[in-house]
Design a protein around this motif. Sequence first.
Motif, mmCIF file in Angstrom:
data_model
loop_
_atom_site.group_PDB
_atom_site.id
_atom_site.type_symbol
_atom_site.label_atom_id
_atom_site.label_comp_id
_atom_site.label_asym_id
_atom_site.label_seq_id
_atom_site.Cartn_x
_atom_site.Cartn_y
_atom_site.Cartn_z
ATOM 1 N N ILE A 1 114.451 -119.685 28.153
ATOM 2 C CA ILE A 1 114.186 -118.304 28.395
ATOM 3 C C ILE A 1 112.511 -118.465 28.403
ATOM 4 O O ILE A 1 111.820 -119.241 27.316
ATOM 5 N N GLU A 2 111.976 -118.119 29.568
ATOM 6 C CA GLU A 2 110.463 -118.263 29.778
ATOM 7 C C GLU A 2 110.133 -116.799 29.824
ATOM 8 O O GLU A 2 110.738 -115.666 30.027
ATOM 9 N N GLY A 3 108.807 -116.703 30.030
ATOM 10 C CA GLY A 3 108.159 -115.207 30.300
ATOM 11 C C GLY A 3 107.104 -115.102 29.526
ATOM 12 O O GLY A 3 106.386 -116.078 28.315
ATOM 13 N N ASP A 4 106.139 -113.970 29.619
ATOM 14 C CA ASP A 4 105.034 -113.477 28.738
ATOM 15 C C ASP A 4 105.367 -112.515 27.729
ATOM 16 O O ASP A 4 104.712 -111.702 27.189
ATOM 17 N N GLY A 5 106.532 -112.432 27.446
ATOM 18 C CA GLY A 5 107.043 -111.466 26.384
ATOM 19 C C GLY A 5 106.884 -112.077 24.865
ATOM 20 O O GLY A 5 107.182 -111.158 24.083
ATOM 21 N N GLU A 6 106.228 -113.037 24.676
ATOM 22 C CA GLU A 6 106.036 -113.589 23.212
ATOM 23 C C GLU A 6 107.310 -113.333 22.515
ATOM 24 O O GLU A 6 108.287 -114.069 22.879
ATOM 25 N N ARG A 7 107.394 -112.770 21.284
ATOM 26 C CA ARG A 7 108.441 -112.668 20.530
ATOM 27 C C ARG A 7 109.702 -111.862 21.256
ATOM 28 O O ARG A 7 110.713 -111.729 20.599
ATOM 29 N N ARG A 8 109.264 -111.064 22.230
ATOM 30 C CA ARG A 8 110.661 -110.461 23.087
ATOM 31 C C ARG A 8 111.772 -111.463 23.502
ATOM 32 O O ARG A 8 112.671 -111.289 23.542
ATOM 33 N N LYS A 9 111.028 -112.670 23.806
ATOM 34 C CA LYS A 9 112.099 -113.633 23.930
ATOM 35 C C LYS A 9 113.020 -113.958 22.854
ATOM 36 O O LYS A 9 114.174 -114.293 22.955
ATOM 37 N N THR A 10 112.383 -114.161 21.764
ATOM 38 C CA THR A 10 113.269 -114.536 20.456
ATOM 39 C C THR A 10 114.190 -113.232 20.310
ATOM 40 O O THR A 10 115.208 -113.503 19.908
ATOM 41 N N ALA A 11 113.585 -112.019 20.326
ATOM 42 C CA ALA A 11 114.541 -110.977 20.266
ATOM 43 C C ALA A 11 115.795 -110.869 21.304
ATOM 44 O O ALA A 11 116.824 -110.587 20.952
ATOM 45 N N PHE A 12 115.342 -111.230 22.577
ATOM 46 C CA PHE A 12 116.462 -111.254 23.574
ATOM 47 C C PHE A 12 117.369 -112.253 23.079
ATOM 48 O O PHE A 12 118.685 -112.166 23.153
#
Length: 301
Positions: A39-50
Amino acid sequence: MPSLTEKLTEHGFESNDDYEFQVRCLLETPTSGIRALNIEGDGERRKTAFANALARALDFPQILYHDFTETHPPLPDVILPPSQDELGREEPPIEPFDRIVSEACAQSEGDPTVLILDQLQAADFREHIRLQRLIKDGFWEVRGGSYFANPNRLLIVLISEAPLYHALRQESFRLWIGRQSERQLVYHPADFDLGPEAQLVFDALTHLFEALGAAPTRREFTRLLNDLRLHVRTTDHLRLSLYGRLEVIERESLSDPRLQEVQQQILEAAQTWLVSEHIELADERPDPDPNADPDPNQKQR
């Protein structure tokens, strides 16, 4: 049956984007090793939530999580006494990372298991190499012992703020999670069981979202509409509601003088909508029946 997007929302991850295709590629394409999701991206902890929402949306009974930036990891369920070699020297305890990967391998022998490895940029580069070998060969070595994983029951999720080791990246399916949805939805009053008198509000809000580069989810938009109906009476109220309801909006951007006109348009449109709604509700009252019996409690004149 609920869609993947609906299941992700139910488990704490909201987005306008549909990840059904990527997840199908990840889970249904034949592979010779362990399936891994990068999981990559600029979502910060949104990646963890996903990652956590996806594991629950897919009904994995075993979900294990490790954060490489955690300075005080939780204690294991069973604490083993320190072991000694033939010279009486005590071996150091097993590192939390080794422990959780070993546990994931063991759990996968019986149940479908997800292992989420977060903040991999903080891990020693040699751990990237070990993970690549695990995904490719299907076993994890700790102090001369091997823990074998069932490749049909183990999914490894890799989250990093920096690029992964090249060989590890090649063994993974990459998915992007941004700080907000990439898909911009255009909402209409009928989507929320509202009449055409609310269209001006929707048009003004769409104009503002385009200026801000914001893509609110349906639930965020619903809550904003409720605020407009029940609470918002000034432009200050509107800014507070927008900041309070929409995750991606920056507080400073709402004070941009270039957006004051459209904010005022939203406020005026909302006030017109409320007046129209009030009149419509008043018009829905049934006319008195001239043939009905008079109220016996009413005094005769």
